[in-house]
Design a protein around this motif. Sequence first.
Motif, short mmCIF file in Angstrom:
data_model
loop_
_atom_site.label_atom_id
_atom_site.label_comp_id
_atom_site.label_asym_id
_atom_site.label_seq_id
_atom_site.Cartn_x
_atom_site.Cartn_y
_atom_site.Cartn_z
N ARG A 1 30.23 72.04 52.20
CA ARG A 1 29.01 72.16 51.41
C ARG A 1 29.29 72.12 49.91
O ARG A 1 28.59 71.47 49.15
CB ARG A 1 28.39 73.50 51.73
N VAL B 1 28.53 64.13 54.61
CA VAL B 1 29.18 64.67 55.80
C VAL B 1 29.03 63.66 56.93
O VAL B 1 27.95 63.12 57.16
CB VAL B 1 28.57 66.03 56.21
N PRO C 1 25.36 67.05 52.74
CA PRO C 1 25.66 68.33 53.39
C PRO C 1 24.43 69.22 53.58
O PRO C 1 24.22 69.75 54.66
CB PRO C 1 26.68 68.99 52.46
#
Lengths: 215, 259
Positions: B219, B225, B239
């Motif tokens: 994060r 991601v 994220p």
Amino acid sequence: MTETEAWSWDHAAAVLPALVDGLWITVLATVVGMVIAAVLGLFVAVVRRSGLRVVTVPVAVLVEFVRSTPLLVQLVFANLVFTQFPSLAIGCVVLGVHYATYMSEVYRAGIDAVPRGQWEAAVALDLPRRRTWTAVVLPQAIRNTLPGLGNYAISMFKETPFLFAIGVVEMYTAAQQYGGNNFRYIEAITMVGLLFLLVSYPTSLLVRRLENRLA
Amino acid sequence: MPETATTPAIQFQGVGKRFGDNVVLDGLDFSVAAGDRVTLIGPSGSGKTTILRLLMTLEEANDGLILVDGQPYTHEIRGGKRVAIPEKRRSLVRRRVGMVFQQFNLFPNMTVLENIIEAPIHVLGVPRAEAVATAEDLLDKVGLADKRDARTTQLSGGQQQRVAIARALAMEPEILLLDEVTSALDPELVADVLAVLRNIAETTDITMLIVTHEMQFAREVSNRVLMFDGGKIIEEAHPEEIFTSPKNERTQEFLRAVL
Ligand SMILES: Nc1ncnc2c1ncn2[C@@H]1O[C@H](COP(=O)(O)OP(=O)(O)OP(=O)(O)O)[C@@H](O)[C@H]1O
Ligand SMILES: [Mg+2]
């Protein structure tokens, strides 16, 4: 000097100077032999890891050949073939080559003990192959091999009496010569044993201390 | 040369990787834009580490192509056939890719400084004095200036990992691969390492490919991601998005288990 005594201190003292001269030859042969064994053994270990069959196969055959024949036979054979060289030089080289085959195994174990992560870090840094060996792997591997090197040095030292067979006047040969000239062997041989002990035992203590320090 | 701003830093094109019968990657396609910080997440054994190892040439792909800056890295198509690129050419790309390992893998026979200057001197040919100066700056950056001449074995895990990061950065990589870099550390040592990585993310434009099970790390550091499962990317997002509202069912399941 009466011949009936079981042990004569006079003979024990009389043989000593010749034995000390012989001891120097013994030590010289061990040191030179061990240097050859250490360098050649390392070379063999690295070559055998190269994975190039054109070199690994002949080297493996040679190693097996040297290991499967007795040191004594190798000494006499080399001495017969290479008549142009002094026996002492032949003795050193044969001892060195013979022990190189054992040292190569010690190095091999030392190299295998270097974690894979070390090789991988070297790849990640794009270090050239040669630099990986000389700067990363061998310094760590050789540290692991120092006790093995010490133990083989002691073992080689104790095998130097075989040089008798090719007429090198090391300690044992000197004792034999004294015995033959004076018809008294027991003092000379006993003193040889004592001198071997005097050198081997402290050396093995040192090697053990080294082993403990590296462990 | 296809070196435009839109050329991805990393491209996988139909990459396949098997270990014996175990098919780990099967026709994997994905790309990472230059300067991106991408985190790979996914179940254990799904092949995340394998992807990084392929990029570091620690493993060899069975199929497909891997491109760095648009150029073939390990294999190329020549005459319609996939052929391996020789080591010499791979090496030139590999030196632009750095990696930090879970187990640090510092060289224990060298001091901290020697670890860091080794590759710049012997790979890039940087003069020693210059390499030392750079290394000292990097040590300062990771908060270990005083450990310059220490043996690596005398350092804590967290310190070792920070040295490993400095060592990778000393090569001035364009791409940095990070594989579970905090998982071998005691919890109280993780923060320092994460702070260093956050700092790198903020102050450089190095493309980062991160594998971690620390979602907080993903994060804080990454801007994208990739959820990886069954040899494929099954979801990709920012994220915040993926952690708060994952779309894929497998992603939801995975995140429920780890968060
Ligand atoms: N050298 C190898 N030989 C054989 N199988 C391997 C090897 N390396 C990895 N594998 C297998 O490949 C699969 C993927 O492994 P990989 O380490 O890439 O997974 P991962 O996603 O990183 O898992 P984790 O989250 O547990 O680290 C696993 O099934 C693993 O057992
Ligand atoms: Mg992994």
